[in-house]
Design a protein around this motif. Structure first.
Motif: not given
Length: 504
Positions: A259-274
């Motif tokens: 869950l800490h990975l999903l909270r990381a800004p880069v991962v959250a933004v990139a995943s949402s953008g994709l």
């Protein structure tokens, strides 16, 4: 000279990775032309959609598990295992004698495909430094574009001159060659011993929640009405299993989805953008061929070939952006520009649809392809650059997972929009398409583009928040050689933050 030596060193293992991905990429396009013949031979037209659905759902549901296993046990043996499973299941698909057998084996093949794509992309992260990864992503994009173009044509030739079974058998020589290449050329970085048990319950809950969500999106509005008991039951199962998954992952020693990975800004933004960009992509891949056939009189083959400009645009922009990233080390500008072009292209296609022009549609597709090519692979590079090598697999799998969900949700939403505009009259029209219905379909496709354009625009707004960190200049394999201490979730997150502040 040093760079040339490095390119020569990487050439063989990188080629083996791309060759390993090729069967899974071809399988998504080559089967389409064979489905009617398969249904006729096996005698079950009503169940033929499961041949596609089973594969797609199985691949999406198991993608994070493959990523986690690769992090724990090494990507090379897992990549070889998934490729071997794909080859065996392809042979079994070609040998099946009834539709039930084919659907079951397609589940197995989908599981293998989930591992192939995820582990191959993560293996590129082990092999190539983030600073140079964009350049190599361009080569992958070119391979995908060629497979997308060649797949339907090859499928048609195999069905016409051999048998539909060769649609599956063709994977065997490619897979065997890729296995030999991986075995001989792909390095296997040293790994730490995985002391903590695998999060089996998390894997089961994730697969269940993903399958329920994918089936809701695939069946809703098509096989069942959105307010029917099966769809409402699947939606409820998605919510219940999703909540149970979050609770399980909070307690797990080594969660399948950190869950800490999903909270990381880069991962959250990139995943949402994709997620949003892939949802918008389905307006092109699904509805442009329909528009071309209905509005411009193109044949199915011509409509497929008219998608080539989009694929070429993706290849060109991915390659050029990758070279620029390798030269400058900056990447944020590309997904921003790409999503802006995608938004403009979709709005233009909606505006020009009334012209019913193949040329205008082709120009819009070129613009869309140029935009999309600067989004998908660049966001993956941003995520891989952010995370520690120990979580490279699950981070890459996360991006693939959200792309798969974006595709399913996009197909469901845009399909519902189209059905609301033209579905009722189309279903009552029989085989012919009268001028009034043709106009309704054109209007419906215009509406689809008008809905997809805000999806791309929303993705643009999301990506504006993407943090940009200096790209690392060492591959994941070299980084892993300097770390041999056990990693907890907290220390992994701290290490990732340190990597952003002091890139190696």
């Amino acid at each position: 000279m040093e760079q040339q030596d490095r390119i020569r060193t990487l050439a063989a293992p990188f080629a083996a990775i791309v060759l390993a991905m090729l069967p899974a990429v071809l399988d998504q396009t080559i089967l389409a032309t064979a489905l009617p013949v398969v249904a006729d031979d096996l005698g079950s037209l009503s169940d033929i959609s499961w041949v596609i659905t089973a594969y797609v759902v199985a691949a999406a549901a198991t993608t994070p598990l493959w990523g986690k296993l690769g992090d724990r046990h090494g990507r090379k043996p897992l990549l070889e295992a998934s490729l071997g499973l794909f080859v065996v299941s392809s042979a079994l698909c070609g040998a099946t004698q009834d539709i039930t057998q084919l659907i079951f084996v397609r589940v197995v093949q989908g599981v293998a495909a989930g591992g192939l794509m995820t582990l191959a992309m993560a293996a590129v992260g082990d092999l190539v430094p983030p600073r140079e990864r964009g350049r190599y992503q361009g080569y992958i994009a070119a391979t995908f574009a060629i497979a997308t173009i060649v797949g339907p044509l090859l499928g048609g030739l195999l069905v016409d001159h051999a048998s539909w079974r060769w649609v599956f058998f063709v994977n065997l020589p490619i897979g065997v060659a890729a296995l030999a290449g991986l075995s001989r050329t792909l390095p296997a970085p040293e790994l730490e011993h995985a002391a903590r048990p695998l999060d089996g319950m998390g894997a089961v809950l994730l697969a269940g929640a993903t399958s329920a969500l994918m089936l809701t999106c695939i069946w809703g509005g098509e096989r069942y009405a959105w307010d029917s008991a099966p769809i409402l039951g699947l939606a409820a199962a998605t919510v219940v299993l999703g909540c149970a998954l979050v609770a399980c992952e909070r307690r797990a020693a080594d969660p399948i989805v950190p869950l800490h990975l999903l909270r990381a800004p880069v991962v959250a933004v990139a995943s949402s953008g994709l997620f949003l960009a892939t949802a918008a992509l389905f307006s092109i891949t699904v509805f442009v061929p329909l528009f071309l056939q209905t509005a411009t009189g193109a044949s199915p083959t011509e409509a497929g070939l008219l998608l080539v400009p989009a694929m070429l645009g993706i290849t060109v922009s991915t390659t050029l952006s990758g070279r620029s990233i390798a030269r400058t080390g900056r990447y944020k500008r590309f997904p921003i520009a790409g999503l802006a072009l995608m938004t403009l292209a979709l709005a233009s296609l909606a505006f020009l649809a009334g012209e019913r022009s193949q040329l205008a549609t082709g120009l819009g597709l070129v613009l869309f392809g140029l935009g999309f090519g600067m989004v998908s692979q660049v966001l993956v590079v941003a995520v891989q650059n952010h995370v520690d090598r120990r979580e490279l697999g699950i981070a890459t799998a996360t991006t693939g997972f959200f792309r798969a969900l974006g595709g399913a949700v996009g197909a469901a939403v845009l399909g519902a929009v189209f059905a609301a505009e033209a579905g009722a009259r189309a279903s009552d029209s029989g085989q012919g398409i009268d001028p009034a219905l043709r106009a309704d379909i054109v209007d419906a496709v215009q509406t689809v583009f008008l809905v997809a354009a805000p999806m791309a625009a929303l993705a643009l707004l999301v990506v504006l928040a993407l943090p940009e960190a200096p790209l690392k200049t060492e591959s994941g394999a070299r980084q892993s050689g300097r770390h041999h201490t056990p990693t907890t979730a907290a220390s992994a997150a701290a290490h990732s933050r340190h990597a952003l502040e002091s890139p190696r």
